[in-house]
Design an enzyme around this catalytic site. Structure first.
Site, PDB file in Angstrom:
ATOM      1  N   GLN A  99       0.668  -1.289   0.029  1.00 39.98           N
ATOM      2  CA  GLN A  99       0.055   0.004  -0.101  1.00 39.98           C
ATOM      3  C   GLN A  99       0.788   1.064  -0.074  1.00 39.98           C
ATOM      4  OE1 GLN A  99      -3.509  -0.841   0.414  1.00 39.98           O
ATOM      5  NE2 GLN A  99      -3.950   1.115  -0.464  1.00 39.98           N
ATOM      6  N   LYS A 116      -2.864  -0.700   6.638  1.00 37.73           N
ATOM      7  CA  LYS A 116      -3.768  -1.932   6.346  1.00 37.73           C
ATOM      8  C   LYS A 116      -4.256  -2.441   7.584  1.00 37.73           C
ATOM      9  CE  LYS A 116      -5.262  -3.802   2.683  1.00 37.73           C
ATOM     10  NZ  LYS A 116      -5.618  -3.256   1.152  1.00 37.73           N
ATOM     11  N   ASP A 162     -11.678  -3.949   1.952  1.00 38.33           N
ATOM     12  CA  ASP A 162     -10.975  -4.930   1.121  1.00 38.33           C
ATOM     13  C   ASP A 162     -11.853  -5.995   1.174  1.00 38.33           C
ATOM     14  OD1 ASP A 162      -7.573  -4.877  -0.005  1.00 38.33           O
ATOM     15  OD2 ASP A 162      -8.334  -7.013   0.834  1.00 38.33           O
TER      16      ASP A 162
HETATM   17  O1  2IT Z   1      -6.064  -2.659  -1.611  1.00 39.49           O
HETATM   18  C1  2IT Z   1      -6.520  -1.482  -1.618  1.00 39.49           C
HETATM   19  O2  2IT Z   1      -5.936  -0.623  -2.174  1.00 39.49           O
HETATM   20  C2  2IT Z   1      -7.766  -1.125  -1.062  1.00 39.49           C
HETATM   21  N1  2IT Z   1      -8.212  -2.194  -0.480  1.00 39.49           N
HETATM   22  C3  2IT Z   1      -8.207  -0.093  -1.122  1.00 39.49           C
HETATM   23  C4  2IT Z   1      -7.833   0.941   0.174  1.00 39.49           C
HETATM   24  C5  2IT Z   1      -8.626   2.012   0.104  1.00 39.49           C
HETATM   25  O3  2IT Z   1      -8.146   2.754   0.972  1.00 39.49           O
HETATM   26  O4  2IT Z   1      -9.308   2.554  -0.765  1.00 39.49           O
END
Ligand code: 2IT
Length: 448
Positions: A111, A126, A166
């Site tokens: 991320q 996360k 997610d």
């Molecule tokens: O893996 C990802 O980028 C997501 N699950 C979305 C994360 C978000 O903050 O929209």
């Protein structure tokens, strides 16, 4: 390999032997960034890499909830605030039975670089739980979400850490989490979560964003080689929100989606997944049955149990939209024999490192997930902007910004590859570009 890079990697392998997904993602990123490390010997003195692989903080908490029969259950929740150098921590929550620290850390690490590539000011984070949403009632999900937020609320905020969905966390869960946050804090702070419903501060196009963004990114990649989506055939896996958005955009741009998959196997629809069949994906997901065979039963196409389409169905482009490590070395070999030319990774880290290397060595163009699926978090970033400005953009506005962001990611990759004199290796380019911005911010901020 550069000695400093190698020593940090060795440390990660030793320390995280019981977290293979995290080791895998660090290996993948580190395999690309050697040129930038060589160019910046000053990184070693401040141990930049050692810092990058260590989350700023990560916590574990107890989540107790009561099922519809009055039986109590105890799950574990996590939030990893991995890197806040370029903005508040941002990243989804995953609710799935197999979640443990290694999964949260791998997703959090990915991320960081993904969020950096969007060009928006968002750091990497996360979270999630080993709660299994399968077969749970609405009330059970609500009680779980309230209990989860009962701990999480003290660690998040619109300028601190902004969770989203997610796997296992969609609009329904975000609604309950938001309600719980508001109740606990007494503040209507809608920028604290993204993926919200439209009635309370959500953004248009957020549900479609990951699938749309992935298709827009692919469009850039194909255009680079003088090709287009029109007339191409696709294998997708999964049948959730991400595969749904991708199927919508692919068909709109003249491509044909041949497969979808679920935990029970895959469907092969020679006529293409289009129109009402795409709408039916949402119905299948909402039913909670988690069986893609329902599609084959309804529309009368092939269903192959216990398999994925990889290496079994020939198509121009593969787009995994289900989970990590679904494409392994044997699948990669079968793909190459079938003559598949493009792998557009949508789910996070869908390819093992061994399979990835094989594909690249055998002429398959791989577009890595941290670039391809960045449209999801990018529109989350746009949702944050709308919330902070107290306004709501039209569908067209959000969609055009999303297209611009995906084009921008492709441009950044090209620029990074040019800087280091490399060819069209999208995996390396994404890592180099994503890494450099975070590195610059960390260095600029000193002891952090
Ligand atoms: O893996 C990802 O980028 C997501 N699950 C979305 C994360 C978000 O903050 O929209």
């Amino acid at each position: 390999m550069n000695a400093y890079l190698a020593s940090v990697l060795e440390n990660v392998r030793t320390k995280h032997g019981n977290e293979p997904e995290f080791v895998q993602t660090v290996e993948e990123v580190f395999s690309s960034i050697e040129p930038v490390i060589e160019k910046h010997p000053e990184y070693e003195k401040v141990d930049l890499l050692g810092r990058m692989v260590e989350p700023e903080r990560m916590f574990t908490f107890r989540v107790v909830w009561c099922d519809d029969n009055g039986q109590w259950h105890t799950n574990r929740g996590w939030r990893c605030q991995f890197n806040g150098a370029i903005g508040p921590y941002k990243g989804g929550l995953r609710f799935q039975k197999n979640v443990y620290e290694g999964i949260i850390k791998f997703l959090g690490f990915e991320q960081i670089f993904k969020n950096s590539l969007t060009g928006l000011p968002i750091g990497g984070g996360k979270g999630g739980s080993d709660f299994d949403p399968a077969g749970k009632s609405d009330d059970e999900v609500m009680r779980f979400c309230y209990s989860f937020m009962n701990e999480l609320y003290r660690h998040i905020g619109s300028s601190i850490d902004v969770p989203a969905g997610d796997m296992g966390v969609g609009g329904r869960e975000i609604g309950y989490l938001f309600g719980a946050y508001k109740k606990l804090t007494g503040v209507y702070e809608n920028g604290v979560l993204t993926g919200k419903g439209l009635s309370y501060g959500g953004s248009l196009i957020r549900p479609e964003a990951t699938g749309f963004g992935a298709t827009y990114f692919l469009r850039e990649v194909l255009a680079h080689g003088g090709e287009s989506i029109e007339g191409k055939t696709f294998c997708l896996s999964g049948f959730g929100n991400v595969a749904w958005g991708a199927a919508l955009k692919i068909t709109e741009l003249g491509g044909k989606v041949l497969t979808l998959s679920g935990p029970d196997g895959y469907i092969y629809d020679r006529d293409g997944v289009s129109g009402e069949k795409i709408d039916y994906m949402l119905e299948m997901r909402a039913s909670g049955r988690n069986k893609v065979k329902d599609y084959a039963d309804k529309f009368g196409c092939d269903f192959v149990p216990d398999k994925k389409p990889w290496g079994n169905v020939k198509a121009d482009i593969y787009m995994p939209c289900a989970m990590q490590n679904e494409i392994r070395i044997e699948d990669a070999k079968a793909m190459v024999s079938l003559g598949v030319k493009y792998l557009n990774e949508v789910s996070n880290m869908p390819t093992t490192n061994e399979a990835l290397e094989y594909l690249q060595q055998n002429g398959v163009l791989v577009a890595p997930s941290k670039a391809v699926n960045a449209g999801g978090v990018a529109v989350s970033g746009l949702e944050m902007s709308q919330n902070s400005e107290r306004l709501a953009w039209s569908k067209e506005e959000v969609d055009s910004k999303l297209q611009g962001i995906m084009r921008g990611i492709h441009n950044q990759i090209i620029e990074a590859l040019d800087t280091y004199g490399m060819g069209y290796n999208l995996v390396a380019g994404a890592n180099l570009a994503g890494f450099k911005k975070v590195a610059d911010a960390m260095i600029a901020q000193g002891i952090n």
